[in-house]
Design an enzyme around this catalytic site. Structure first.
Site, PDB file in Angstrom:
ATOM      1  N   ARG A  13      44.233  44.480  32.804  1.00 37.27           N
ATOM      2  CA  ARG A  13      44.935  45.189  33.885  1.00 37.27           C
ATOM      3  C   ARG A  13      44.335  44.825  35.255  1.00 37.27           C
ATOM      4  O   ARG A  13      44.937  44.088  36.033  1.00 37.27           O
ATOM      5  CB  ARG A  13      44.877  46.719  33.636  1.00 37.27           C
ATOM      6  CG  ARG A  13      45.920  47.502  34.436  1.00 37.27           C
ATOM      7  CD  ARG A  13      45.489  47.824  35.848  1.00 37.27           C
ATOM      8  NE  ARG A  13      44.231  48.580  35.892  1.00 37.27           N
ATOM      9  CZ  ARG A  13      43.539  48.782  37.007  1.00 37.27           C
ATOM     10  NH1 ARG A  13      43.963  48.297  38.160  1.00 37.27           N
ATOM     11  NH2 ARG A  13      42.396  49.457  36.981  1.00 37.27           N
ATOM     12  N   ASP A  14      43.136  45.258  35.533  1.00 41.92           N
ATOM     13  CA  ASP A  14      42.535  44.998  36.850  1.00 41.92           C
ATOM     14  C   ASP A  14      42.362  43.498  37.071  1.00 41.92           C
ATOM     15  O   ASP A  14      42.504  42.990  38.189  1.00 41.92           O
ATOM     16  CB  ASP A  14      41.173  45.710  36.958  1.00 41.92           C
ATOM     17  CG  ASP A  14      40.815  46.101  38.377  1.00 41.92           C
ATOM     18  OD1 ASP A  14      41.505  45.678  39.319  1.00 41.92           O
ATOM     19  OD2 ASP A  14      39.817  46.829  38.556  1.00 41.92           O
ATOM     20  N   HIS A 205      32.984  52.239  37.766  1.00 41.52           N
ATOM     21  CA  HIS A 205      33.818  51.044  37.917  1.00 41.52           C
ATOM     22  C   HIS A 205      33.350  50.311  39.178  1.00 41.52           C
ATOM     23  O   HIS A 205      33.476  50.838  40.280  1.00 41.52           O
ATOM     24  CB  HIS A 205      35.275  51.513  38.045  1.00 41.52           C
ATOM     25  CG  HIS A 205      36.292  50.443  38.279  1.00 41.52           C
ATOM     26  ND1 HIS A 205      37.175  50.038  37.294  1.00 41.52           N
ATOM     27  CD2 HIS A 205      36.620  49.718  39.373  1.00 41.52           C
ATOM     28  CE1 HIS A 205      37.982  49.115  37.782  1.00 41.52           C
ATOM     29  NE2 HIS A 205      37.668  48.897  39.044  1.00 41.52           N
ATOM     30  N   HIS A 207      33.023  46.647  41.579  1.00 41.55           N
ATOM     31  CA  HIS A 207      33.438  45.282  41.921  1.00 41.55           C
ATOM     32  C   HIS A 207      32.236  44.559  42.512  1.00 41.55           C
ATOM     33  O   HIS A 207      31.312  45.188  43.018  1.00 41.55           O
ATOM     34  CB  HIS A 207      34.619  45.307  42.901  1.00 41.55           C
ATOM     35  CG  HIS A 207      35.915  45.627  42.210  1.00 41.55           C
ATOM     36  ND1 HIS A 207      36.858  44.684  41.928  1.00 41.55           N
ATOM     37  CD2 HIS A 207      36.388  46.798  41.722  1.00 41.55           C
ATOM     38  CE1 HIS A 207      37.878  45.251  41.298  1.00 41.55           C
ATOM     39  NE2 HIS A 207      37.626  46.545  41.156  1.00 41.55           N
ATOM     40  N   CYS A 238      42.161  44.640  43.553  1.00 37.63           N
ATOM     41  CA  CYS A 238      43.387  45.387  43.788  1.00 37.63           C
ATOM     42  C   CYS A 238      44.219  44.668  44.843  1.00 37.63           C
ATOM     43  O   CYS A 238      43.717  44.354  45.923  1.00 37.63           O
ATOM     44  CB  CYS A 238      43.054  46.804  44.251  1.00 37.63           C
ATOM     45  SG  CYS A 238      44.514  47.723  44.733  1.00 37.63           S
ATOM     46  N   ASN A 247      35.780  42.144  39.470  1.00 36.76           N
ATOM     47  CA  ASN A 247      35.011  43.251  38.880  1.00 36.76           C
ATOM     48  C   ASN A 247      33.658  42.764  38.391  1.00 36.76           C
ATOM     49  O   ASN A 247      33.449  41.562  38.208  1.00 36.76           O
ATOM     50  CB  ASN A 247      35.751  43.797  37.647  1.00 36.76           C
ATOM     51  CG  ASN A 247      36.967  44.602  38.004  1.00 36.76           C
ATOM     52  OD1 ASN A 247      37.903  44.090  38.575  1.00 36.76           O
ATOM     53  ND2 ASN A 247      36.933  45.876  37.682  1.00 36.76           N
TER      54      ASN A 247
HETATM   55  N1  COA Z   1      57.477  52.231  36.842  1.00 38.25           N
HETATM   56  C1  COA Z   1      58.577  51.508  37.134  1.00 38.25           C
HETATM   57  N2  COA Z   1      59.343  51.732  38.201  1.00 38.25           N
HETATM   58  C2  COA Z   1      58.991  52.734  39.002  1.00 38.25           C
HETATM   59  C3  COA Z   1      57.864  53.529  38.758  1.00 38.25           C
HETATM   60  C4  COA Z   1      57.077  53.235  37.626  1.00 38.25           C
HETATM   61  N3  COA Z   1      56.001  53.926  37.334  1.00 38.25           N
HETATM   62  N4  COA Z   1      57.769  54.449  39.722  1.00 38.25           N
HETATM   63  C5  COA Z   1      58.803  54.246  40.553  1.00 38.25           C
HETATM   64  N5  COA Z   1      59.540  53.210  40.120  1.00 38.25           N
HETATM   65  C6  COA Z   1      60.748  52.642  40.707  1.00 38.25           C
HETATM   66  C7  COA Z   1      61.783  53.678  41.038  1.00 38.25           C
HETATM   67  O1  COA Z   1      62.573  53.959  39.904  1.00 38.25           O
HETATM   68  C8  COA Z   1      62.564  52.979  42.128  1.00 38.25           C
HETATM   69  O2  COA Z   1      63.406  52.012  41.559  1.00 38.25           O
HETATM   70  P1  COA Z   1      64.724  51.483  42.280  1.00 38.25           P
HETATM   71  O3  COA Z   1      64.311  50.846  43.563  1.00 38.25           O
HETATM   72  O4  COA Z   1      65.286  50.516  41.313  1.00 38.25           O
HETATM   73  O5  COA Z   1      65.538  52.724  42.474  1.00 38.25           O
HETATM   74  C9  COA Z   1      61.485  52.245  42.882  1.00 38.25           C
HETATM   75  O6  COA Z   1      60.423  52.042  41.941  1.00 38.25           O
HETATM   76  C10 COA Z   1      60.982  52.996  44.095  1.00 38.25           C
HETATM   77  O7  COA Z   1      60.590  54.286  43.685  1.00 38.25           O
HETATM   78  P2  COA Z   1      59.760  55.251  44.633  1.00 38.25           P
HETATM   79  O8  COA Z   1      59.482  56.505  43.890  1.00 38.25           O
HETATM   80  O9  COA Z   1      60.437  55.346  45.964  1.00 38.25           O
HETATM   81  O10 COA Z   1      58.420  54.470  44.721  1.00 38.25           O
HETATM   82  P3  COA Z   1      57.743  53.667  45.930  1.00 38.25           P
HETATM   83  O11 COA Z   1      58.549  52.514  46.344  1.00 38.25           O
HETATM   84  O12 COA Z   1      57.290  54.636  46.924  1.00 38.25           O
HETATM   85  O13 COA Z   1      56.464  53.087  45.121  1.00 38.25           O
HETATM   86  C11 COA Z   1      54.919  53.362  43.300  1.00 38.25           C
HETATM   87  C12 COA Z   1      55.542  53.964  44.529  1.00 38.25           C
HETATM   88  C13 COA Z   1      53.775  54.249  42.887  1.00 38.25           C
HETATM   89  C14 COA Z   1      55.941  53.249  42.192  1.00 38.25           C
HETATM   90  C15 COA Z   1      54.406  51.920  43.642  1.00 38.25           C
HETATM   91  O14 COA Z   1      53.760  51.941  44.869  1.00 38.25           O
HETATM   92  C16 COA Z   1      53.485  51.388  42.584  1.00 38.25           C
HETATM   93  O15 COA Z   1      53.895  51.073  41.476  1.00 38.25           O
HETATM   94  N6  COA Z   1      52.193  51.263  42.903  1.00 38.25           N
HETATM   95  C17 COA Z   1      51.216  50.788  41.932  1.00 38.25           C
HETATM   96  C18 COA Z   1      50.092  50.189  42.655  1.00 38.25           C
HETATM   97  C19 COA Z   1      49.073  49.581  41.706  1.00 38.25           C
HETATM   98  O16 COA Z   1      49.318  49.265  40.564  1.00 38.25           O
HETATM   99  N7  COA Z   1      47.869  49.392  42.254  1.00 38.25           N
HETATM  100  C20 COA Z   1      46.797  48.758  41.561  1.00 38.25           C
HETATM  101  C21 COA Z   1      46.085  49.647  40.619  1.00 38.25           C
HETATM  102  S1  COA Z   1      45.289  51.001  41.346  1.00 38.25           S
HETATM  103 ZN    ZN Z   2      39.065  47.802  40.201  1.00 38.12          ZN
END
Ligand code: COA
Ligand code: ZN
Length: 303
Positions: A13-14, A205, A207, A238, A247
């Site tokens: 994942r990371d 955790h 890095h 990230c 990491n």
């Molecule tokens: N899995 C899949 N799709 C997701 C989702 C999830 N967990 N959460 C939201 N979505 C989808 C929504 O259904 C929507 O889809 P659409 O555009 O087709 O309608 C779209 O994403 C936007 O949804 P919204 O609630 O407005 O989210 P956002 O655009 O504000 O994004 C997150 C928020 C949290 C979904 C996004 O920022 C994210 O996935 N971040 C993860 C960051 C990450 O992995 N960081 C590294 C590890 S810490």
């Molecule tokens: Zn990390």
């Protein structure tokens, strides 16, 4: 009896979330198989996040059900919200990790929510996961320093940890997301965490941005931490936290722990094979700081 230290492998994942090349499903399964073969019993396999935000993890739904089935291996996955939890539950995930960044800006960059909203989402998701019988842990990200806001007040980290525990988090992971902490700060924060959260598993955790990850692991170990995240070959970072290097490498951590008399159940030689696979998959050599020495040992053993 030797002291056991648990290693939670976060490479799939990371490690892979930030790579330029998107590793395909077969490649990920090959890597995870090699990690299991090396003796790792706790593996963060993927994240159920938005595929638009992190395309490298878009295959989580098909990956999870295909993980090598071993009753002794606990696989977890990161989920950012209710939608992620729903997907994780459907894929058969037994443990989910929530990530709460300790600053306003980091939450906005990472999950598009402010700190207060992020706390609410984490609380709700933790409660829902518990109701589904899914084990939980809460990451406290940028616990030492934020790339946008600078040093993180320890008081806030402690308060956020409390909130996560009240919501039912089964474990707290204190994370130096950008690798900015020094061992002195690590010792100070973990001293507080270990005193405040007795009876709750607290893990670390790190890095390796400033080459202090292994020293930081030692500092946390001295405070009684007995579970560490690490990533095969030191892969990681990230995509939303500028400046985060890889990491702490799993092989460096295991080497240090075993040499100090701790037991991890992980075989360093087999980790080297997993690191070679990881390098092949991402298209560049990977390896911890001990790589050159380990390679020399292998050459000697091979005669
Ligand atoms: N899995 C899949 N799709 C997701 C989702 C999830 N967990 N959460 C939201 N979505 C989808 C929504 O259904 C929507 O889809 P659409 O555009 O087709 O309608 C779209 O994403 C936007 O949804 P919204 O609630 O407005 O989210 P956002 O655009 O504000 O994004 C997150 C928020 C949290 C979904 C996004 O920022 C994210 O996935 N971040 C993860 C960051 C990450 O992995 N960081 C590294 C590890 S810490
Ligand atoms: Zn990390």
């Amino acid at each position: 009896m030797t002291d056991f230290v648990a290693v939670n492998e976060v490479g799939p994942r990371d490690g892979l979330q930030n790579q330029r090349v998107a590793v395909d499903l077969a490649g990920k399964l090959r890597l995870i198989d090699a990690l299991v073969d090396a003796g790792l019993r706790s593996i963060e396999a993927t994240s159920f996040v938005s595929p638009k935000a992190v395309p490298q993890m878009a295959d989580a739904d098909v990956l999870f059900p295909r993980l090598p089935a071993r009753s002794t291996v606990a696989y977890s996955a990161l989920v950012p919200n209710a939608r992620g939890l729903e997907r994780a539950a459907a894929a058969g995930v037994g443990e989910v990790a929530l990530v709460l960044s300790a600053t306003e800006t980091m939450n906005r960059k990472n999950i598009n929510l402010g700190l207060d909203q992020a706390v609410d989402v984490c609380v709700e998701t933790l409660k829902s996961a518990r109701a589904l019988g899914i084990r939980t842990k809460a990451y406290l990200a940028v616990a030492f320093e934020c790339p946008f806001e600078g040093p993180t007040p320890a008081e806030r980290v402690m308060a956020l940890g409390e909130r996560m525990l009240e919501a039912g988090a089964g474990e707290i992971v204190v994370a130096d997301t950008i690798g900015a902490a020094a061992p002195s700060a690590v010792a100070a924060l973990f001293r507080r965490c270990m005193a405040a959260w007795r009876g709750t598993p607290v893990s670390a955790h790190f890095h390796d941005t400033r080459a202090m990850a292994i020293a930081n692991a030692w500092a946390a170990l001295e405070q009684g931490v007995r579970k560490f995240d690490a990533s095969i070959g030191g892969l990681g970072g990230c995509p939303f936290a500028p400046g985060a290097a890889g990491n702490l490498a799993t092989e460096d951590l295991v080497l240090m722990l075993e040499q100090c008399g701790y037991h991890t159940g992980v075989d360093v030689g087999r980790l080297r094979r997993a690191a070679a696979i990881a390098g092949e998959l991402v298209g560049h050599p990977v390896g911890g700081r001990s790589s050159a020495w380990l390679a020399a040992q292998e050459r000697r053993a091979a005669g």
